[in-house]
Design a protein around this motif. Structure first.
Motif, PDB file in Angstrom:
ATOM      1  N   PRO B  10      10.585   3.294  -3.072  1.00 56.58           N
ATOM      2  CA  PRO B  10       9.853   2.071  -3.369  1.00 56.58           C
ATOM      3  C   PRO B  10      10.660   1.099  -4.229  1.00 56.58           C
ATOM      4  O   PRO B  10      11.667   1.467  -4.806  1.00 56.58           O
ATOM      5  CB  PRO B  10       8.632   2.587  -4.128  1.00 56.58           C
ATOM      6  CG  PRO B  10       9.087   3.848  -4.758  1.00 56.58           C
ATOM      7  CD  PRO B  10      10.080   4.440  -3.825  1.00 56.58           C
ATOM      8  N   SER B  85       1.921  -6.743  -4.910  1.00 55.83           N
ATOM      9  CA  SER B  85       2.067  -5.286  -4.787  1.00 55.83           C
ATOM     10  C   SER B  85       1.375  -4.812  -3.516  1.00 55.83           C
ATOM     11  O   SER B  85       0.167  -5.029  -3.336  1.00 55.83           O
ATOM     12  CB  SER B  85       1.470  -4.590  -6.004  1.00 55.83           C
ATOM     13  OG  SER B  85       2.149  -4.955  -7.181  1.00 55.83           O
ATOM     14  N   VAL B  87       2.481  -2.659   0.649  1.00 55.42           N
ATOM     15  CA  VAL B  87       3.512  -2.089   1.521  1.00 55.42           C
ATOM     16  C   VAL B  87       3.898  -3.156   2.542  1.00 55.42           C
ATOM     17  O   VAL B  87       3.028  -3.770   3.169  1.00 55.42           O
ATOM     18  CB  VAL B  87       3.022  -0.821   2.241  1.00 55.42           C
ATOM     19  CG1 VAL B  87       4.153  -0.215   3.068  1.00 55.42           C
ATOM     20  CG2 VAL B  87       2.499   0.203   1.238  1.00 55.42           C
ATOM     21  N   ILE B 110       7.376   0.136  -0.100  1.00 57.28           N
ATOM     22  CA  ILE B 110       6.333  -0.025  -1.115  1.00 57.28           C
ATOM     23  C   ILE B 110       6.867  -0.916  -2.232  1.00 57.28           C
ATOM     24  O   ILE B 110       7.911  -0.634  -2.809  1.00 57.28           O
ATOM     25  CB  ILE B 110       5.917   1.334  -1.691  1.00 57.28           C
ATOM     26  CG1 ILE B 110       5.375   2.241  -0.587  1.00 57.28           C
ATOM     27  CG2 ILE B 110       4.872   1.155  -2.790  1.00 57.28           C
ATOM     28  CD1 ILE B 110       5.119   3.671  -1.035  1.00 57.28           C
ATOM     29  N   THR B 112       5.919  -2.530  -5.925  1.00 59.62           N
ATOM     30  CA  THR B 112       5.038  -2.529  -7.094  1.00 59.62           C
ATOM     31  C   THR B 112       5.573  -3.564  -8.065  1.00 59.62           C
ATOM     32  O   THR B 112       6.754  -3.532  -8.425  1.00 59.62           O
ATOM     33  CB  THR B 112       4.999  -1.150  -7.771  1.00 59.62           C
ATOM     34  OG1 THR B 112       4.570  -0.171  -6.821  1.00 59.62           O
ATOM     35  CG2 THR B 112       4.041  -1.162  -8.951  1.00 59.62           C
TER      36      THR B 112
END
Lengths: 113, 115
Positions: B10, B85, B87, B110, B112
């Motif tokens: 991620p 945030s 995918v 992903i 964040t």
């Protein structure tokens, strides 16, 4: 303008059972595609329906079948469920045989126990 | 066959940082390229698309340019927000032959974003 809708939102089945998922395309769209998204993966193409016929099929066994109705809505049927069929099932709709842009519904999350 | 490869994730960033998510593809001819975003517990939303070489797709501050010479379609945003945030999926669709209208997706990245 309603977007793509799918039902049910969640479903729990046991191995060997059969399941039917439903999809209504975005208004004005006539093509429906189905995808399977396993946890942590990208969606995988199952098949596509246009003019009530299956036009394309991905690498899925015959246990996966579908149907498109005259109002363009569609069903995905899965027979003899396996644990590995647990996934998010996404329906996408688009317009015309030359369609490129597909719009997705919220998905049906299937859990097979 | 057709394939899409996204950068390994991620990705974790602070708010207002610059975002790049790499995407490369393999396909014959001239596919259309897409970025889709998936928020937790939801389906996929189309973020942007490009249908021919050198086209730039853009939406909500995100941009991606179709580079045929490098077979790439990298996603960028100059200043990310916590609400970004999610995918992110790169995908291609190629008209003609047996892959007509079928979307081929990358594995997803992903993102964040922290305040």
């Amino acid at each position: 303008d309603a977007g793509v809708t799918q039902s049910p939102t969640h479903l729990i089945k046991t191995r060997g059972q059969q399941v039917t998922l439903r999809c209504s395309p975005k208004s004005g769209h006539d093509t429906v595609s189905w995808y399977q998204q396993a946890l942590g993966q990208g969606p995988q193409f199952i098949f596509q329906y246009y003019e009530e016929e299956e036009r394309q099929r991905g690498n899925f066994p015959d246990r996966f079948s579908g149907h498109q109705f005259p109002n363009y809505s569609s069903e995905l049927n899965v027979n003899a469920l396996l644990l590995g069929d647990s996934a998010l099932y996404l329906c996408a709709s688009s317009w015309g045989r030359l369609q490129e842009t597909q719009y997705f519904g919220p998905g049906t999350r299937l859990l097979v126990l | 066959g057709n394939s899409v490869t996204q950068m390994e994730g991620p990705v974790t960033l602070s708010e207002e940082a610059f975002l790049t998510i790499n995407c490369t593809y393999t396909a014959t001819g001239y596919p259309s390229l897409f970025w889709y975003v998936q928020y937790p517990g939801e389906g996929l939303q189309l973020l942007l698309k490009a249908t021919k070489a050198d086209d730039k797709g853009s939406n909500k501050g995100f941009e991606a340019t179709y580079r045929k010479e490098t077979t790439s379609f990298h996603l960028e945003k100059g200043s990310v927000q916590v609400s970004d945030s999610a995918v992110y999926f790169c995908a291609l669709s190629k008209a003609g032959g047996t892959s007509y209208g079928k979307l081929t997706f990358g594995q997803g990245t992903i993102l964040t974003v922290h305040p």
